[in-house]
Every structure is written in C-alpha cells, then in structure tokens.
Design an enzyme around this catalytic site. Structure first.
Site, PDB file in Angstrom:
ATOM      1  N   TYR A   1       0.867  -1.180   0.000  1.00  0.00           N
ATOM      2  CA  TYR A   1       0.000   0.000   0.000  1.00  0.00           C
ATOM      3  C   TYR A   1       0.903   1.230   0.000  1.00  0.00           C
ATOM      4  O   TYR A   1       1.633   1.459   0.972  1.00  0.00           O
ATOM      5  CB  TYR A   1      -0.878  -0.056   1.244  1.00  0.00           C
TER       6      TYR A   1
ATOM      7  N   TYR B 142     -12.030  -4.314   6.615  1.00  0.00           N
ATOM      8  CA  TYR B 142     -10.736  -4.051   7.257  1.00  0.00           C
ATOM      9  C   TYR B 142     -10.885  -3.005   8.362  1.00  0.00           C
ATOM     10  O   TYR B 142     -10.489  -3.205   9.509  1.00  0.00           O
ATOM     11  CB  TYR B 142      -9.711  -3.577   6.212  1.00  0.00           C
ATOM     12  N   HIS B 143     -11.460  -1.857   8.010  1.00  0.00           N
ATOM     13  CA  HIS B 143     -11.536  -0.758   8.974  1.00  0.00           C
ATOM     14  C   HIS B 143     -12.549  -1.029  10.081  1.00  0.00           C
ATOM     15  O   HIS B 143     -12.504  -0.395  11.126  1.00  0.00           O
ATOM     16  CB  HIS B 143     -11.878   0.546   8.251  1.00  0.00           C
TER      17      HIS B 143
ATOM     18  N   LYS C  74     -11.480  16.945  16.182  1.00  0.00           N
ATOM     19  CA  LYS C  74     -10.763  16.282  15.086  1.00  0.00           C
ATOM     20  C   LYS C  74     -10.522  17.328  13.984  1.00  0.00           C
ATOM     21  O   LYS C  74     -11.322  17.452  13.052  1.00  0.00           O
ATOM     22  CB  LYS C  74     -11.593  15.127  14.510  1.00  0.00           C
TER      23      LYS C  74
ATOM     24  N   ASP D  93      -8.421  14.075   8.800  1.00  0.00           N
ATOM     25  CA  ASP D  93      -8.195  12.734   9.333  1.00  0.00           C
ATOM     26  C   ASP D  93      -9.500  12.158   9.868  1.00  0.00           C
ATOM     27  O   ASP D  93     -10.077  12.674  10.818  1.00  0.00           O
ATOM     28  CB  ASP D  93      -7.144  12.794  10.452  1.00  0.00           C
TER      29      ASP D  93
ATOM     30  N   HIS E 205      -9.817   8.973  11.012  1.00  0.00           N
ATOM     31  CA  HIS E 205      -9.614   7.888  11.985  1.00  0.00           C
ATOM     32  C   HIS E 205     -10.067   8.391  13.352  1.00  0.00           C
ATOM     33  O   HIS E 205      -9.299   9.005  14.084  1.00  0.00           O
ATOM     34  CB  HIS E 205      -8.137   7.484  12.041  1.00  0.00           C
TER      35      HIS E 205
END
Length: 675
Positions: A15, A169-170, A543, A547, A549
């Site tokens: 990646y 995945y996340h 935040k 981003d 996440h």
C-alpha cells in the site's frame, strides 16, 4: 510434487503513495522491480474527501497519507511508464471512487490500452466510511447511487474491473469482533446488490456477472486460528446468500473473492520490532487454508505505529510474503484443515452468529438504515471500548505493552527521526502551485482541454436526474476538471453528510467501582468542578483537518463521559476556527485534539494561537495521535499541555492527566491523591 502443480501465489502488493505523483511513480516502479505483482494506490486525504490541495481543510494534509491527485495531469504522471493494460491496480478510494476511476480510464486510453482488459479494484465501500474511516462526503442515498452507477458501467465497459471492494478491514480497526466484521460487511454487500438488482441498469441475466466482480477487503488479527475460521465462514455465508437471495447458479460467480491487509490496530509503538512476528501470524491466517486463501495480500510495515514507513520497511513486508510463497511448501498441498473437528466447530459457530446479526440488520431495513439510526456505529464504539478495557485490566495481553515490558535498547529506533519517512513540508506548497498552474493552462497546448464549466454543468444536470453519472464524470476528466470541482458540483446537488458518532449511545465499558482507578479520576473530576463552581467539567474532543480515523477520539470521549465530564464531540473534519468557536461557545475547561494523519504540526499550533487571540489562555490543549518525539517537543514548546501517542494505552490515566492540567491552568492545588 513438481513446480507446475503448485498453486499460483496470491497477488503481492504494498500500500503506497506519498508526497507527489512524481515521487509515488518512482516508488511504484521500484516496488515492481522488487517482485511486487500488483499496485495498491494510497491517496491523500484531500483526494479521498473531494477537496483540491488549496482548500482550507486540506491544510497540513497534502501528500501526507497518500498521493495527491487533483486532475488528469496528476494521474498521467502517477502512472507514467507503467503500462496500465498489463497492471492489476487496487485504488483505496471511496467517496470519490467514480472520479478516480474515470481519471484512470482516460490515462489508460491515452496510453493506447484496450479498456476492456483493465484489471484492478476501486474500494468504493461508503458504509465503512460512515462507521470507521471517515472519508465520506455525500449522504447514504446519493453515495449508493454513485456506487451502483459505477457497477453498472464497469460490468458493461470494463468487465475485468472490481468496481467495489466491500471493506471490513476498517471495521476491525474500529473494534469489530469477527461476527460483526462478517455481518456488517455482508450487510453492506446485500445493500449494494439489492440496489443494483432493483435499479434497472443491469438486466437480470447479468446479475451473475455483477456478483462475480464483487470483492472484499478484510482484516486479519493476531488470533490467527479464529481469523482463518472467519475467512471460511465468510465464504460459506457469501455462497449461501448469493445463491438463495440472488439466484446465482454458477459456483465460480459465487466464489468469495477477497484481498487482505493484516491488522494495524494491533501494531505497537512499544517494542515495535515485535510487530514483525504479529504481521507474520496475521498473514498465515489468510494463506494457510487453500479453500479460504486470499487473492491479494498487502502487509503493513513494522514501524507504522511510529509514522510513515520507508521503502526499505515496505520491502521487508514484501519479502515476508515472498518467503512464504517461494521458500515454504505451503502451495504444494490441498487444504490442510479439511477434516478438523476443531476448525469445523468454530466455523459453524461463526456462520450461525453472523447470520443472526445479518438478520437483525435486515429487520432494521438493511445496512443503510442501520447506519442512519446509529446502531452500527454504537455497536463498534462499544466493542472497541470493551477491548480497550480488557487491555487496561491485563485480561488481554500484549507483549511489550502490558506484559514483558522490560526491553533492551532498540537499534532500529535508536534514531527515531530516521526510523520513519517524513514528508517534506514544502511539498504542499509545490502541489498547490502546480494545481494553480494546471487551472491556468489546462485549455492551452499541449492538452487543449475544453472549458470545464460545460462538463460540470452536465454533471450537475445528470445528478439532478437519474442517468448514470459515469459518462458525465468521464467528460469532466477529459475537460481537465479538478477533484475539488467534481466533488463540489456533486455537493451542490447532493449535499454533505455528517455521520453519527456513536459516542452518546455507547454503553459504559469500565465501571467506576469503589477503589478502582476510574473511581479515583471521577472523584477528581467532581472535586475540580466544585472548586471551579460549575456543575460539570466540560471537555471538547476535536478532530481538526481531514483525518477520519476517529476511533481514538471516540474512546477518549466515552471514557471522559464515564469519568463525569460533560463531553463535547462533534465528529470529524473541522477547521481549527470551528473547534475554537465551539470551545468558546460551550465554555469548556479543556480541549483534546486527535490527529493521526501527520497534520498536527500545522493544525494544533493554529488552535493554540486562536485560543490566545480569544483570550482563552486558561483552556489547556491536549494532543494525541501518531506524533513523533521531535514533533511532540515542538508542540509542548508551542504551549500544548500534554501529548499522548499509541504507547499511552491506559485511557483512564490519560483522563486523570487531563484533570491535572485543568487544575494547573486554573491555579488549583494538585489533588492530594493523584488521579
């Protein structure tokens, strides 16, 4: 057994993408020369969220976590001297997936490629963006339309392309259990396939072709037996649903096709060399069983909890795959777990529990309804909170973090500044300047693009109606439209979407029982509120930037709430100005900023400066995220009260420190019993 009878190895990817299209192109060509067999493109956050590099929200984010692609010229440069007709390219892109695929197709056409031969994948899973990754742009309805339009287009025009990569995945990174990972991913696939089936663009007899091109992108954690059983369960459930719900008779079209990146959530900043062993075990989970083997694998690097991996670190991860595929005897055998009672029992249990959860989601109206109600997000926040509590209590053991913490000095990280790759801060200015040059000259030779306004108007008209948006998007790509212009036109029609945070509805994960650490912190919160003459201490969790996440921020917010704070958390994607405005309007006692993308060096000092200008110097600012030591020192020198990184896993202790900083800022005596 002869070499010819061996199974073919899976696609091996890294990646990658950073700084600029030029730098990333050089990296791709080097990786291909080292034996990598496919490309996996990481885009930066402005590209993922539909902003040009000169947008206010893009500040500090350009080229940080991937490559900026603002227009056709960037895409041309990204794949220069790489023949796309011969390549298998995975693009991790969701909200703006249609736009990036259009750019990719036009570059392939310019190379003289037959687009029917293009192979690769666009991730294009918007549901997990609402739940865990945070790069969504549009509301669920229009987002689903963009996805189904792409699927209908690729089935007819780019038949070897995977138009969607349902991405669990996340979900695991956000705390999903194996059952939740299976159930939420399959529910997303059902929502997409139902929309394609009912949308009328694909005739019923072509649904088998649609199902055959649906791929998944999964996560494999360190509990590798359970993870391998999860993959077998995934395959059985997919086979059952595609046969029973969609009537797909051809077993080849029903095959569960997945790629994997192994777990990054479990990578540790403490004793990071241990991450190599974790990565190997996680890779075994998706390669050992022939009947559930991944079609493509990409591995993180040992130092990803510290910062951006260098090319050498990525090469190390590639070599791990190559040694398993080419030196071991793994590919010489049929499925080595056939006939195992232990594996069969675990797979059956996962299938049963996952189907039950899928049923619950269908009763709610499906995945999109479960996103909008906040159910899925609240479940993930809760699961993640429970996992953090198990780590803090020592019930879940992590070597080097809460077990066997004594260590020899690590020569790999002796010089932390050279143990990771840093992005030159001047990159952003260069990319922004290049974008302005593109805007000024796109109509001129040698490109002679038509004026973009006509293409953008056509895109908006198409969005207001029901026609497939891919043709209008291709017209925009050929007209030299920028990423921000394309997304901006659709924002005008579709609006934007702020997803539920899941914080307010998450249940208590750690009880403040008498004598517990949390009870001590809660007593400190209550005492400080009394001394300040307020009902409750107020804590803003922010935040800034792009981003998405948000897992760490959510866990801090939930624990602060459980410790007695009134928590202000407005979700992701805020400017420093918006954060400071909220801090002043809510009269908060502390601000916590969470950034994992590397933009902390610009955005955190901006928040500090704005608070100073507003005269709010008594509000301590706390920063958290993937922040290298040198950067942490700069932030503290700029006035940040405390900096926390992934090695600070005890959230209750972090909340205690925040209470201490509030007392210090308000000139209160330290608490007699430290929180």
């Amino acid at each position: 057994m002869t070499e010819r009878q061996k199974d073919r190895p899976w696609l091996m990817r890294t990646y990658a993408g950073h700084s600029t299209a030029e730098a990333s192109n050089e990296l791709y060509r080097r990786n291909l020369a080292k034996g990598q067999t496919g490309l996996s493109v990481a885009f930066d956050l402005p590209t993922q969220t539909g902003y040009d590099p000169d947008h206010i929200l893009a500040r500090g984010e350009v080229g940080r976590v991937g490559v900026p692609v603002a227009h056709l010229g960037d895409m041309r440069r990204l794949f220069q001297d790489i023949p796309l007709e011969q390549m298998n390219t995975s693009m991790t892109i969701n909200a703006t997936a249609m736009w990036l695929l259009a750019l990719y197709q036009v570059v392939a056409e310019e190379q003289g490629a037959d687009i029917t031969k293009l192979q690769g994948t666009t991730q294009n899973d918007i549901v997990k963006e609402y739940l865990s990754r945070g790069t969504h742009v549009f509301p669920p309805g229009p987002s689903l339309r963009l996805t189904t339009d792409m699927i209908a287009y690729t089935v007819s025009h780019i038949p070897k392309w995977n138009p969607i990569n349902i991405c669990s995945y996340h979900l695991q990174e956000a705390g999903a259990t194996p059952v939740q990972e299976i159930a939420y991913a399959v529910s997303t696939a059902i929502a997409v396939l139902d929309a394609v089936r009912d949308g009328g663009q694909v005739p019923p007899e072509r649904m088998g072709d649609v199902v055959a091109r649906i791929s998944f992108f999964v996560n494999a954690g360190v509990r590798f037996i359970e993870e391998m059983c999860k993959m077998k369960a995934f395959g059985r459930i997919w086979d059952k649903i595609t046969r029973e719900r969609y009537g797909i008779e051809n077993p080849k079209q029903r095959r569960f096709r997945y790629g994997v990146q192994v777990n990054s959530l479990g990578l540790t900043e403490a004793q990071p060399e241990n991450n190599v062993q974790r990565i190997v075990l996680e890779m075994l989970a998706v390669t050992l069983s022939k009947n559930a083997r991944a079609r493509a694998v990409q591995l993180p690097a040992w130092n990803e909890a510290l910062g951006l991996p260098r090319p050498w670190d990525q090469q190390w991860s590639l070599r791990i795959q190559q040694i398993l595929a080419y030196e071991s005897d793994l590919l010489e055998y049929d499925d080595i777990f056939e006939g195992s009672h232990v594996i069969e029992a675990k797979v059956n249990a996962l299938v049963e529990e996952s189907l039950a959860e899928i049923g619950r989601i269908q009763e709610m109206g499906g995945a999109m309804a479960a996103v909008e109600s906040g159910y899925l997000k609240a479940q993930l926040v809760s699961s993640h909170a429970e996992r953090r509590a198990r780590i803090e209590s020592g019930e879940e053991k992590i070597v080097g973090v809460n077990l066997f913490e004594a260590t020899e000095p690590n020569p790999l990280t002796a010089d932390l500044d050279t143990a990771i790759m840093t992005v030159d801060p001047a990159v952003e200015a260069r990319v922004t300047e290049s974008l302005q040059h593109w805007r000024d000259t796109r109509y001129q030779p040698p490109f002679n693009h038509p004026r973009p306004c006509k293409a953008l108007e056509r895109l908006k008209e198409a969005a207001k109606g029901t026609e497939n948006l891919m043709e209008a998007t291709l017209e925009c790509a050929r007209a030299g439209v920028t990423t921000g212009e394309w997304a901006g036109a659709l924002r005008e029609v579709f609006g934007e979407y702020r997803a539920p945070t899941g914080v307010s509805s998450a249940p208590v994960a750690v009880a403040a029982e008498a004598g517990s650490a949390l009870a001590g912190v809660r007593a400190g919160v209550d005492a400080t509120a009394r001394e300040l003459g307020v009902g409750k201490l107020r804590f803003l969790v922010g935040k800034p930037g792009l981003d998405g996440h948000s897992n760490g921020a959510e866990q801090i917010a939930v624990r602060a709430r459980d410790a007695g704070f009134e928590v202000v958390y407005q979700g992701i994607r805020l400017t420093p100005e918006q954060i400071v405005d909220a801090a002043l309007a809510e009269d908060v006692h502390a601000v916590g900023l969470s950034i994992l993308s590397g933009s902390h060096a610009q955005l955190v000092p901006d928040v500090l400066q704005r608070l100073r200008v507003a005269g709010a110097t008594d509000i301590p600012v706390i920063a958290g995220g993937i922040i290298p030591n040198g950067d942490a020192e700069h932030l503290r020198a700029a006035g940040v009260a405390a900096v926390f990184t992934p090695k600070d896993f005890d959230i209750t202790a972090i909340i205690g420190r925040i209470v201490g900083e509030i007392r210090k800022a308000n000139k209160l005596d330290p608490l007699e019993v430290p929180a």
